[in-house]
Scaffold this active site. Structure first.
Site, PDB file in Angstrom:
ATOM      1  N   GLU A   1      28.868 -13.622 -10.509  1.00 46.63           N
ATOM      2  CA  GLU A   1      27.480 -13.419 -10.089  1.00 46.63           C
ATOM      3  C   GLU A   1      27.064 -14.283  -8.914  1.00 46.63           C
ATOM      4  O   GLU A   1      26.222 -13.871  -8.134  1.00 46.63           O
ATOM      5  CB  GLU A   1      26.497 -13.501 -11.261  1.00 46.63           C
ATOM      6  CG  GLU A   1      26.289 -14.825 -11.907  1.00 46.63           C
ATOM      7  CD  GLU A   1      25.235 -14.737 -13.023  1.00 46.63           C
ATOM      8  OE1 GLU A   1      25.281 -15.574 -13.908  1.00 46.63           O
ATOM      9  OE2 GLU A   1      24.363 -13.844 -12.998  1.00 46.63           O
TER      10      GLU A   1
ATOM     11  N   CYS B   1      10.995  -7.024 -11.343  1.00 48.42           N
ATOM     12  CA  CYS B   1       9.930  -7.123 -10.360  1.00 48.42           C
ATOM     13  C   CYS B   1       8.864  -8.104 -10.846  1.00 48.42           C
ATOM     14  O   CYS B   1       8.658  -8.285 -12.037  1.00 48.42           O
ATOM     15  CB  CYS B   1       9.251  -5.792 -10.064  1.00 48.42           C
ATOM     16  SG  CYS B   1      10.379  -4.486  -9.601  1.00 48.42           S
TER      17      CYS B   1
ATOM     18  N   LYS C   1      16.450 -12.561 -12.280  1.00 43.21           N
ATOM     19  CA  LYS C   1      16.515 -13.491 -13.405  1.00 43.21           C
ATOM     20  C   LYS C   1      16.202 -12.777 -14.720  1.00 43.21           C
ATOM     21  O   LYS C   1      16.860 -13.006 -15.720  1.00 43.21           O
ATOM     22  CB  LYS C   1      15.516 -14.630 -13.168  1.00 43.21           C
ATOM     23  CG  LYS C   1      15.511 -15.691 -14.250  1.00 43.21           C
ATOM     24  CD  LYS C   1      16.736 -16.555 -14.158  1.00 43.21           C
ATOM     25  CE  LYS C   1      16.802 -17.571 -15.291  1.00 43.21           C
ATOM     26  NZ  LYS C   1      18.197 -18.002 -15.499  1.00 43.21           N
TER      27      LYS C   1
ATOM     28  N   TRP D   1      12.816  -5.709  -7.483  1.00 43.46           N
ATOM     29  CA  TRP D   1      14.238  -5.517  -7.763  1.00 43.46           C
ATOM     30  C   TRP D   1      14.398  -4.004  -7.880  1.00 43.46           C
ATOM     31  O   TRP D   1      13.894  -3.383  -8.819  1.00 43.46           O
ATOM     32  CB  TRP D   1      14.641  -6.208  -9.065  1.00 43.46           C
ATOM     33  CG  TRP D   1      16.113  -6.152  -9.331  1.00 43.46           C
ATOM     34  CD1 TRP D   1      17.067  -6.968  -8.801  1.00 43.46           C
ATOM     35  CD2 TRP D   1      16.805  -5.229 -10.169  1.00 43.46           C
ATOM     36  NE1 TRP D   1      18.308  -6.611  -9.271  1.00 43.46           N
ATOM     37  CE2 TRP D   1      18.186  -5.550 -10.109  1.00 43.46           C
ATOM     38  CE3 TRP D   1      16.401  -4.168 -10.976  1.00 43.46           C
ATOM     39  CZ2 TRP D   1      19.149  -4.848 -10.829  1.00 43.46           C
ATOM     40  CZ3 TRP D   1      17.363  -3.469 -11.688  1.00 43.46           C
ATOM     41  CH2 TRP D   1      18.722  -3.814 -11.605  1.00 43.46           C
TER      42      TRP D   1
ATOM     43  N   ASN E   1       5.858  -2.870 -12.166  1.00 45.09           N
ATOM     44  CA  ASN E   1       7.139  -3.349 -12.694  1.00 45.09           C
ATOM     45  C   ASN E   1       7.493  -2.428 -13.859  1.00 45.09           C
ATOM     46  O   ASN E   1       6.659  -2.198 -14.731  1.00 45.09           O
ATOM     47  CB  ASN E   1       6.978  -4.800 -13.184  1.00 45.09           C
ATOM     48  CG  ASN E   1       8.178  -5.264 -13.988  1.00 45.09           C
ATOM     49  OD1 ASN E   1       9.286  -4.759 -13.834  1.00 45.09           O
ATOM     50  ND2 ASN E   1       7.949  -6.243 -14.854  1.00 45.09           N
ATOM     51  N   GLY E   2       8.714  -1.890 -13.866  1.00 46.05           N
ATOM     52  CA  GLY E   2       9.108  -0.987 -14.948  1.00 46.05           C
ATOM     53  C   GLY E   2       9.677   0.298 -14.370  1.00 46.05           C
ATOM     54  O   GLY E   2      10.086   0.342 -13.210  1.00 46.05           O
TER      55      GLY E   2
ATOM     56  N   HIS F   1      48.791  -6.776 -23.274  1.00 39.73           N
ATOM     57  CA  HIS F   1      48.585  -5.359 -23.596  1.00 39.73           C
ATOM     58  C   HIS F   1      48.090  -4.563 -22.385  1.00 39.73           C
ATOM     59  O   HIS F   1      47.535  -3.481 -22.547  1.00 39.73           O
ATOM     60  CB  HIS F   1      47.618  -5.229 -24.782  1.00 39.73           C
ATOM     61  CG  HIS F   1      48.160  -5.848 -26.039  1.00 39.73           C
ATOM     62  ND1 HIS F   1      49.202  -5.300 -26.752  1.00 39.73           N
ATOM     63  CD2 HIS F   1      47.844  -7.003 -26.674  1.00 39.73           C
ATOM     64  CE1 HIS F   1      49.481  -6.069 -27.790  1.00 39.73           C
ATOM     65  NE2 HIS F   1      48.677  -7.112 -27.756  1.00 39.73           N
TER      66      HIS F   1
ATOM     67  N   ARG G   1      12.378 -12.786 -10.648  1.00 38.39           N
ATOM     68  CA  ARG G   1      12.291 -11.452 -11.257  1.00 38.39           C
ATOM     69  C   ARG G   1      12.826 -10.362 -10.325  1.00 38.39           C
ATOM     70  O   ARG G   1      12.869  -9.198 -10.703  1.00 38.39           O
ATOM     71  CB  ARG G   1      10.835 -11.137 -11.610  1.00 38.39           C
ATOM     72  CG  ARG G   1      10.199 -12.139 -12.533  1.00 38.39           C
ATOM     73  CD  ARG G   1       8.817 -11.683 -12.923  1.00 38.39           C
ATOM     74  NE  ARG G   1       8.895 -10.508 -13.763  1.00 38.39           N
ATOM     75  CZ  ARG G   1       9.068 -10.532 -15.075  1.00 38.39           C
ATOM     76  NH1 ARG G   1       9.153 -11.678 -15.701  1.00 38.39           N
ATOM     77  NH2 ARG G   1       9.138  -9.424 -15.772  1.00 38.39           N
TER      78      ARG G   1
ATOM     79  N   LYS H   1      29.901 -16.211 -14.519  1.00 35.95           N
ATOM     80  CA  LYS H   1      29.289 -17.157 -13.569  1.00 35.95           C
ATOM     81  C   LYS H   1      29.913 -16.987 -12.188  1.00 35.95           C
ATOM     82  O   LYS H   1      29.215 -16.941 -11.181  1.00 35.95           O
ATOM     83  CB  LYS H   1      29.487 -18.616 -14.019  1.00 35.95           C
ATOM     84  CG  LYS H   1      28.664 -19.122 -15.151  1.00 35.95           C
ATOM     85  CD  LYS H   1      27.217 -19.363 -14.841  1.00 35.95           C
ATOM     86  CE  LYS H   1      26.424 -18.131 -15.222  1.00 35.95           C
ATOM     87  NZ  LYS H   1      25.983 -18.088 -16.599  1.00 35.95           N
TER      88      LYS H   1
ATOM     89  N   GLU I   1      32.230 -16.120 -20.097  1.00 38.88           N
ATOM     90  CA  GLU I   1      31.104 -16.787 -19.430  1.00 38.88           C
ATOM     91  C   GLU I   1      31.549 -17.359 -18.073  1.00 38.88           C
ATOM     92  O   GLU I   1      30.829 -17.238 -17.078  1.00 38.88           O
ATOM     93  CB  GLU I   1      30.540 -17.880 -20.348  1.00 38.88           C
ATOM     94  CG  GLU I   1      29.412 -18.712 -19.753  1.00 38.88           C
ATOM     95  CD  GLU I   1      28.156 -17.920 -19.412  1.00 38.88           C
ATOM     96  OE1 GLU I   1      28.058 -16.732 -19.767  1.00 38.88           O
ATOM     97  OE2 GLU I   1      27.278 -18.497 -18.750  1.00 38.88           O
TER      98      GLU I   1
HETATM   99  O1  M6R Z   1      16.797 -13.537 -20.456  1.00 35.56           O
HETATM  100  P1  M6R Z   1      18.050 -13.129 -21.154  1.00 35.56           P
HETATM  101  O2  M6R Z   1      18.755 -14.261 -21.824  1.00 35.56           O
HETATM  102  O3  M6R Z   1      17.835 -11.995 -22.119  1.00 35.56           O
HETATM  103  O4  M6R Z   1      19.017 -12.610 -20.012  1.00 35.56           O
HETATM  104  C1  M6R Z   1      20.256 -12.063 -20.331  1.00 35.56           C
HETATM  105  C2  M6R Z   1      21.099 -11.815 -19.092  1.00 35.56           C
HETATM  106  O5  M6R Z   1      20.439 -10.977 -18.191  1.00 35.56           O
HETATM  107  C3  M6R Z   1      21.441 -13.136 -18.399  1.00 35.56           C
HETATM  108  O6  M6R Z   1      22.085 -14.017 -19.279  1.00 35.56           O
HETATM  109  C4  M6R Z   1      22.355 -12.891 -17.186  1.00 35.56           C
HETATM  110  O7  M6R Z   1      23.584 -12.417 -17.621  1.00 35.56           O
HETATM  111  C5  M6R Z   1      22.479 -14.184 -16.385  1.00 35.56           C
HETATM  112  N1  M6R Z   1      22.198 -13.932 -15.007  1.00 35.56           N
HETATM  113  C6  M6R Z   1      23.817 -14.814 -16.499  1.00 35.56           C
HETATM  114  O8  M6R Z   1      23.933 -15.960 -15.725  1.00 35.56           O
END
Ligand code: M6R
Length: 616
Positions: A492, A2, A611, A76, A102-103, A508, A27, A489, A485
């Site tokens: 998401e 948030c 984010k 969020w 926020n929290g 396996h 956020r 990507k 990774e």
């Molecule tokens: O700010 P951070 O690097 O700690 O964030 C970690 C993850 O939340 C972040 O990498 C998330 O997986 C991304 N959306 C991936 O693209």
């Protein structure tokens, strides 16, 4: 997560709040709202519009009063669905107090039972609204707003950043922090409060970081910080250092594509000034040579893409520095009993420096040992940067798109820098070999650019597999990290089912899922394990998978590779197999991007995500 924004001055503050909310959308964005102090109480408007909430809110405030004090929030959802009644700011029963949070308030149910009506006054499903009633109840007993916030917080368990206003005290915003980030700023007689710098960048000349268990009183001409007992705390101002231009789209259709294109610069800048005459010079890291020599074990903790950078970093530290290295997802590490002591080095990787899971892993480390903590982060003054004993800053500039690209690539480079630095100081590698590897790192920006230039080929392959619903990404060694990774990507931003797997592990179990039409992206760039990887490609090809191979340029026309693949993508050699992910990740990002765009998705603000993840 948030985002919170607050402003109080002599001019109408609504434009400041809306601009701040737009900049804070990274956020969280499943709902948004503003509350203004009007003559007859709080004027409030909220909208729950998926990833268009701030835009819908902006459309809906045409009848707002010209108020000079107000707060805003982008949400969020954690407790309660992303609906308008659950959107912040929340008000008390009189409609004269508004609060944004926020929290997570962990004891919100118990707190609700202590309210004058036993909790019946709470109308939303959130953990937040109870706080609005709690503060109002303290004011009802004669306290001013700031004292009422302090008194209420004495009973609260959990994490929070708060902004509270009350119509009886116009020209005052009270903020408070425990665990979730909060900053205050001042500019030309306007007082500002925000979750993060981008929200007030370009408005505030100076900002003040609010520490845990502090309450801040923001007025048009002043900022006052106290502890929870009301004792005043010294103000230490900091300059705002970011170039706002860097946070604009600069001609690209979205931030994600812009940030992919900024990766050569992110690699270059992360190395800038750190390599002097073939040696690494990391003076700003705050870790002495003696500290480094004392280290006998490394633990790497992170989440998401940062964790994948950690996977590569672990292999690099083991190889170059020859130090035993453990890697753990931050949210698991904090509940483990890791065997740490004063000779351990915990490396916490976080782009934002505010990820709660990673912060808690650091807190866990500190609570159970005297291990040193090194933060790898981009945000100077982030909570992680401040809590760590040492910091290695990545230099990618602000990343706005939720899917991490340039920050991830900068983390990969930073982890190699760290590994080579540990090797250099500990004398585990001949100086000329360190110099040779550093020279390879310095050549990476051009190779990353060449990988970006493959975008048309990647887009074409994405177009050919557009109808597929199931994707596997496989790799070995550092290629395994890139498989994870690449899958992350794709998941998401395209919302397609994608699994990343160590190629050798497929047989396996997961190979049972391979059938005609499933797409397997194989990270087959050159490494010691390439032949084994080719054998794994053969296994999936034999079961009908559509194979997309990612290989080195030299292998692009290799007959064996061609026979095993339906589509071949190629990238330049990175100079060392451990460095290859810095180049390999680029076509994987472009592949996810192309599929997401083809599906009409908002790549900068994918559904359900934020984010910066500041909740557990
Ligand atoms: O700010 P951070 O690097 O700690 O964030 C970690 C993850 O939340 C972040 O990498 C998330 O997986 C991304 N959306 C991936 O693209």
């Amino acid at each position: 997560m948030c985002g919170i924004i607050g402003a109080t001055g002599s001019e109408p503050v609504l434009p400041v709040l809306l601009e701040g909310l737009a900049r804070l959308e990274y956020r969280g964005y499943d709902s948004a709202g503003v509350a203004l102090l009007a003559d007859d109480g709080v004027w409030r408007r909220r909208r729950a519009g998926g990833n268009k909430s701030v835009a819908e809110l902006t459309e809906a405030v045409g009848d707002a009063p010209p108020a000079t004090t107000g707060i805003g929030h982008s949400r969020w959802a954690t407790h309660g669905a992303p609906t308008e009644p659950n959107a912040h700011p929340h008000t008390d029963a009189t409609g004269r107090l508004a609060l944004a949070h926020n929290g997570i308030i962990e004891n919100y149910r118990e707190l609700a039972r202590t309210l004058p009506q036993g909790g019946d006054e709470v109308t939303s499903d959130t953990d937040t609204e109870v706080l609005a009633h709690l503060v109002a109840a303290r004011m009802h007993h004669g306290l001013g707003l700031a004292d009422a916030v302090r008194a209420a917080l004495a009973e609260v368990q959990g994490k929070f950043a708060l902004a509270v206003v009350h119509a009886d005290e116009p020209g005052l915003i009270v903020g408070a922090r425990r665990g979730s980030p909060l900053i205050a700023g001042q500019a030309d007689g306007t007082g500002l409060l925000a979750s993060d710098i981008p929200a007030i960048h370009g408005r505030a000349d100076q900002f003040f970081v609010i520490d845990n268990d502090r309450v801040v009183e923001v007025r048009p001409g002043s900022v006052r910080i106290t502890d929870l007992s009301g004792r005043e705390v010294e103000l230490v101002g900091r300059e705002v250092g970011w170039d706002l231009e860097a946070a604009e789209k600069g001609g690209y259709p979205d931030f994600m594509l812009k940030e992919i294109h900024e990766q050569p610069a992110a690699v270059r800048d992360t190395l800038l000034g750190r390599i002097v005459a073939g040696r690494l010079v990391l003076d700003q890291m705050r870790l002495s040579d003696d500290d480094v020599r004392q280290v006998d074990k490394v633990f790497v903790v992170a989440t998401g893409s940062s964790y994948h950078a950690g996977m590569v970093g672990r292999l690099s530290i083991e190889h170059f520095a020859q130090l035993p290295t453990e890697l753990e997802i931050a949210s698991e590490f904090r509940y483990r009993d890791p065997v740490l002591d004063s000779s351990s080095l915990v490396v916490a990787i976080s782009q934002s420096g505010e990820t709660l899971d990673t912060m808690e892993a650091v807190a866990h480390t500190k609570a159970m040992s005297k291990a040193r903590v090194l933060a790898v982060t981009i945000v100077v003054d982030s909570s992680l940067g401040r809590d760590a004993d040492a910091t290695l800053y990545t230099r990618a500039g602000p990343e706005v798109a939720v899917a991490s690209t340039k920050c991830h690539v900068a983390q990969l480079v930073a982890m190699h820098v760290l590994a080579l630095y540990l090797a250099q100081v500990r004398g585990k590698y001949y100086p000329e070999e360190v110099a040779h590897q550093l020279a390879c790192l310095q050549r990476l920006p051009d190779r990353v650019q060449a990988a970006i230039d493959t975008a048309p080929a990647v887009t074409e392959v994405a177009r050919r597999v557009e109808g597929a619903r199931d994707f596997f990404f496989i790799g070995r060694g550092v290629g395994n990290a890139m498989a994870l990774e690449g899958a992350l990507k794709l998941k998401e931003i395209s919302y397609l089912r994608a699994e990343g797997y160590p190629a050798g592990e497929l047989k396996h179990g997961p190979i049972a899922l391979i059938e005609p039409g499933v797409v397997v992206v194989a990270i087959a760039t050159r490494s010691r394990l390439r032949d084994k990887l080719l054998a794994n490609m053969q296994e999936v090809k034999a079961r009908g998978a559509v194979v997309v191979a990612l290989v080195d340029d030299e292998d692009a026309d290799d007959a064996h590779v061609r026979a095993l693949s339906d589509h071949v993508l190629s990238v330049p050699d990175a100079g060392h197999e451990l460095f290859q992910p810095v180049v390999d990740v680029v076509p994987l990002q472009l592949f996810a991007y192309a599929l997401a765009i083809a599906r009409g998705n908002d790549v900068d603000r994918p559904r359900n995500l934020a984010k910066t993840v500041t909740v557990e």
